[in-house]
Motif scaffolding. Structure first.
Motif, PDB file in Angstrom:
ATOM      1  N   ARG A   1      -6.147  -5.227  -0.127  1.00 39.27           N
ATOM      2  CA  ARG A   1      -7.487  -4.427  -0.095  1.00 39.27           C
ATOM      3  C   ARG A   1      -7.148  -2.960  -0.111  1.00 39.27           C
ATOM      4  NH1 ARG A   1     -10.730  -6.698   5.146  1.00 39.27           N
ATOM      5  NH2 ARG A   1      -8.846  -6.664   5.935  1.00 39.27           N
ATOM      6  N   LYS A   2      -6.138  -2.572   0.530  1.00 35.52           N
ATOM      7  CA  LYS A   2      -5.628  -0.968   0.543  1.00 35.52           C
ATOM      8  C   LYS A   2      -5.325  -0.741  -0.773  1.00 35.52           C
ATOM      9  CE  LYS A   2      -5.951  -0.152   5.159  1.00 35.52           C
ATOM     10  NZ  LYS A   2      -6.659   0.767   5.861  1.00 35.52           N
ATOM     11  N   ILE A   3      -4.536  -1.655  -1.383  1.00 37.76           N
ATOM     12  CA  ILE A   3      -4.159  -1.192  -2.748  1.00 37.76           C
ATOM     13  C   ILE A   3      -5.507  -0.966  -3.726  1.00 37.76           C
ATOM     14  CG2 ILE A   3      -3.060  -1.836  -4.976  1.00 37.76           C
ATOM     15  CD1 ILE A   3      -1.165  -3.486  -3.154  1.00 37.76           C
ATOM     16  N   LEU A   4      -6.190  -1.989  -3.587  1.00 39.68           N
ATOM     17  CA  LEU A   4      -7.641  -1.752  -4.335  1.00 39.68           C
ATOM     18  C   LEU A   4      -8.486  -0.636  -4.092  1.00 39.68           C
ATOM     19  CD1 LEU A   4      -8.854  -5.512  -4.185  1.00 39.68           C
ATOM     20  CD2 LEU A   4      -7.738  -4.325  -6.051  1.00 39.68           C
ATOM     21  N   ASP A   5      -8.398  -0.254  -2.684  1.00 45.35           N
ATOM     22  CA  ASP A   5      -8.959   0.993  -2.279  1.00 45.35           C
ATOM     23  C   ASP A   5      -8.232   2.436  -2.839  1.00 45.35           C
ATOM     24  OD1 ASP A   5     -10.804  -0.375  -0.661  1.00 45.35           O
ATOM     25  OD2 ASP A   5      -9.602   0.166   0.886  1.00 45.35           O
TER      26      ASP A   5
ATOM     27  N   ARG B   1       3.302  10.084  -7.673  1.00 46.10           N
ATOM     28  CA  ARG B   1       4.220  10.538  -8.866  1.00 46.10           C
ATOM     29  C   ARG B   1       3.564  10.540 -10.156  1.00 46.10           C
ATOM     30  NH1 ARG B   1       6.032   9.838  -4.232  1.00 46.10           N
ATOM     31  NH2 ARG B   1       7.746  10.591  -3.473  1.00 46.10           N
ATOM     32  N   GLY B   2       2.375   9.903 -10.387  1.00 48.90           N
ATOM     33  CA  GLY B   2       1.920   9.730 -11.834  1.00 48.90           C
ATOM     34  C   GLY B   2       2.344   8.398 -12.450  1.00 48.90           C
ATOM     35  N   ALA B   3       2.711   7.545 -11.774  1.00 53.47           N
ATOM     36  CA  ALA B   3       2.774   5.995 -12.401  1.00 53.47           C
ATOM     37  C   ALA B   3       1.583   5.492 -12.863  1.00 53.47           C
ATOM     38  CB  ALA B   3       3.511   5.172 -11.414  1.00 53.47           C
ATOM     39  N   ARG B   4       1.505   4.844 -13.892  1.00 50.27           N
ATOM     40  CA  ARG B   4       0.236   4.151 -14.407  1.00 50.27           C
ATOM     41  C   ARG B   4      -0.053   2.891 -13.831  1.00 50.27           C
ATOM     42  NH1 ARG B   4      -1.168   6.710 -19.175  1.00 50.27           N
ATOM     43  NH2 ARG B   4      -2.372   5.028 -19.937  1.00 50.27           N
ATOM     44  N   GLY B   5       1.067   2.195 -12.875  1.00 46.90           N
ATOM     45  CA  GLY B   5       0.715   1.044 -12.316  1.00 46.90           C
ATOM     46  C   GLY B   5       2.044   0.262 -12.193  1.00 46.90           C
ATOM     47  N   MET B   6       1.791  -0.926 -11.754  1.00 48.84           N
ATOM     48  CA  MET B   6       3.006  -1.599 -11.179  1.00 48.84           C
ATOM     49  C   MET B   6       2.974  -3.005 -11.583  1.00 48.84           C
ATOM     50  SD  MET B   6       5.944  -1.604  -9.657  1.00 48.84           S
ATOM     51  CE  MET B   6       5.954  -0.058  -9.285  1.00 48.84           C
ATOM     52  N   LEU B   7       3.998  -3.674 -12.113  1.00 50.65           N
ATOM     53  CA  LEU B   7       3.954  -5.197 -12.233  1.00 50.65           C
ATOM     54  C   LEU B   7       5.315  -5.718 -11.678  1.00 50.65           C
ATOM     55  CD1 LEU B   7       5.701  -6.167 -14.993  1.00 50.65           C
ATOM     56  CD2 LEU B   7       3.815  -5.096 -15.973  1.00 50.65           C
ATOM     57  N   LEU B   8       5.188  -6.938 -11.360  1.00 50.38           N
ATOM     58  CA  LEU B   8       6.223  -7.748 -10.612  1.00 50.38           C
ATOM     59  C   LEU B   8       6.003  -9.085 -10.566  1.00 50.38           C
ATOM     60  CD1 LEU B   8       6.064  -7.482  -6.748  1.00 50.38           C
ATOM     61  CD2 LEU B   8       4.400  -6.163  -7.997  1.00 50.38           C
TER      62      LEU B   8
ATOM     63  N   GLY C   1      -7.037   2.411  -5.990  1.00 44.30           N
ATOM     64  CA  GLY C   1      -7.313   2.143  -7.294  1.00 44.30           C
ATOM     65  C   GLY C   1      -6.209   2.210  -8.297  1.00 44.30           C
ATOM     66  N   PHE C   2      -4.965   1.729  -7.610  1.00 44.43           N
ATOM     67  CA  PHE C   2      -3.645   1.718  -8.313  1.00 44.43           C
ATOM     68  C   PHE C   2      -3.498   0.243  -8.901  1.00 44.43           C
ATOM     69  CE2 PHE C   2       1.085   1.332  -8.383  1.00 44.43           C
ATOM     70  CZ  PHE C   2       1.184   2.383  -9.341  1.00 44.43           C
TER      71      PHE C   2
ATOM     72  N   GLU D   1       0.783  -1.097   0.102  1.00 42.92           N
ATOM     73  CA  GLU D   1       0.067   0.031  -0.024  1.00 42.92           C
ATOM     74  C   GLU D   1       0.864   1.269   0.092  1.00 42.92           C
ATOM     75  OE1 GLU D   1      -2.881   2.510   2.848  1.00 42.92           O
ATOM     76  OE2 GLU D   1      -1.868   0.686   3.552  1.00 42.92           O
ATOM     77  N   LEU D   2       1.530   1.516   0.834  1.00 45.61           N
ATOM     78  CA  LEU D   2       2.536   2.569   0.809  1.00 45.61           C
ATOM     79  C   LEU D   2       3.355   2.967  -0.425  1.00 45.61           C
ATOM     80  CD1 LEU D   2       3.903   2.245   4.498  1.00 45.61           C
ATOM     81  CD2 LEU D   2       1.901   3.528   3.827  1.00 45.61           C
ATOM     82  N   PHE D   3       3.984   1.859  -0.936  1.00 45.00           N
ATOM     83  CA  PHE D   3       4.708   1.896  -2.332  1.00 45.00           C
ATOM     84  C   PHE D   3       3.698   2.326  -3.387  1.00 45.00           C
ATOM     85  CE2 PHE D   3       8.274  -1.052  -0.947  1.00 45.00           C
ATOM     86  CZ  PHE D   3       8.793   0.023   0.022  1.00 45.00           C
ATOM     87  N   SER D   4       2.395   1.847  -3.171  1.00 37.67           N
ATOM     88  CA  SER D   4       1.391   2.072  -4.270  1.00 37.67           C
ATOM     89  C   SER D   4       1.114   3.507  -4.235  1.00 37.67           C
ATOM     90  CB  SER D   4       0.326   1.185  -4.116  1.00 37.67           C
ATOM     91  OG  SER D   4       0.531  -0.129  -4.345  1.00 37.67           O
TER      92      SER D   4
END
Length: 197
Positions: free
Chosen positions: A126-130, A111-118, A132-133, A102-105
């Motif tokens: 749940r926090k990341i889903l909240d 910073r305007g990132a469009r998303g993350m994949l790893l 919307g990232f 969550e904190l990194f998201s």
């Protein structure tokens, strides 16, 4: 290409194209086998957004003792994100912990990132889903890593030790960019007529 134009192109690609078309275009340009492994999935299985942006790569390496400030390098990597970037984390096959949360998201989103994949685990689903990232990972695991970014940030890396991260950038060399943009426009007009993957 200016940043605003690039983001407009990414928005157009995300709304009009789908993964199979982008893969076909890359194949036709000689960039074969530029797709993610099937075990890297959106953390929301119902999320149908297409994630398109310039790759901002990060290669994780194991650490063997806990440092006083263990997150210094990953914070620097997140701080270096630019609008339109997609963060790409290669975990070097380390599967003992989560490498994104969550904190990194929240910081990446700011910073305007469009998303993350790893090619590893995330936490705080749940926090990341909240937020919307969009995050794509191999699964969820609550533990924190004993790993840190290697010294090289935003350099080509590998996901799953077999797939080049340049597939996420969709930013061909300038000699190919006109042809690439022309094929995108052609396929975008056809994309509305076909079902999306």
């Amino acid at each position: 290409m200016p940043t605003t134009d690039r983001r407009d192109l990414f928005d157009k690609m995300a709304s009009d194209l789908y993964v199979a078309v982008i893969s076909d275009i890359l194949d036709s340009l000689g960039f074969r086998d530029q797709v993610l492994e099937s075990n890297i999935q959106p953390i929301d299985p119902l999320d149908r957004r297409v994630l398109v942006g310039t790759a901002h790569t990060l290669l994780m390496a194991p650490i063997y003792e806990m440092k006083r400030e263990p997150y210094t390098r990953i914070i620097a990597a997140i701080d270096a994100l630019q609008p339109g970037n997609v963060g790409v984390v290669a975990t070097s096959g380390l599967a003992s912990a989560a490498y994104w949360g969550e904190l990194f998201s929240n910081a990446a989103l700011g910073r305007g990132a469009r998303g993350m994949l790893l090619d590893g685990y995330h936490r705080d689903t749940r926090k990341i889903l909240d937020l919307g990232f969009p995050v794509f990972s191999t699964g969820a695991r609550p533990s924190t890593p004993l790993a840190e970014p290697s010294a090289s940030i935003s350099t080509p890396g590998r996901l799953q030790e077999s797939r080049s991260t340049r597939a996420t950038s969709c930013s061909p060399k300038s000699t190919e960019s006109r042809s690439f943009r022309q094929r995108l426009r052609t396929n975008a007009s056809l994309g509305h007529r076909e079902s999306r993957n």
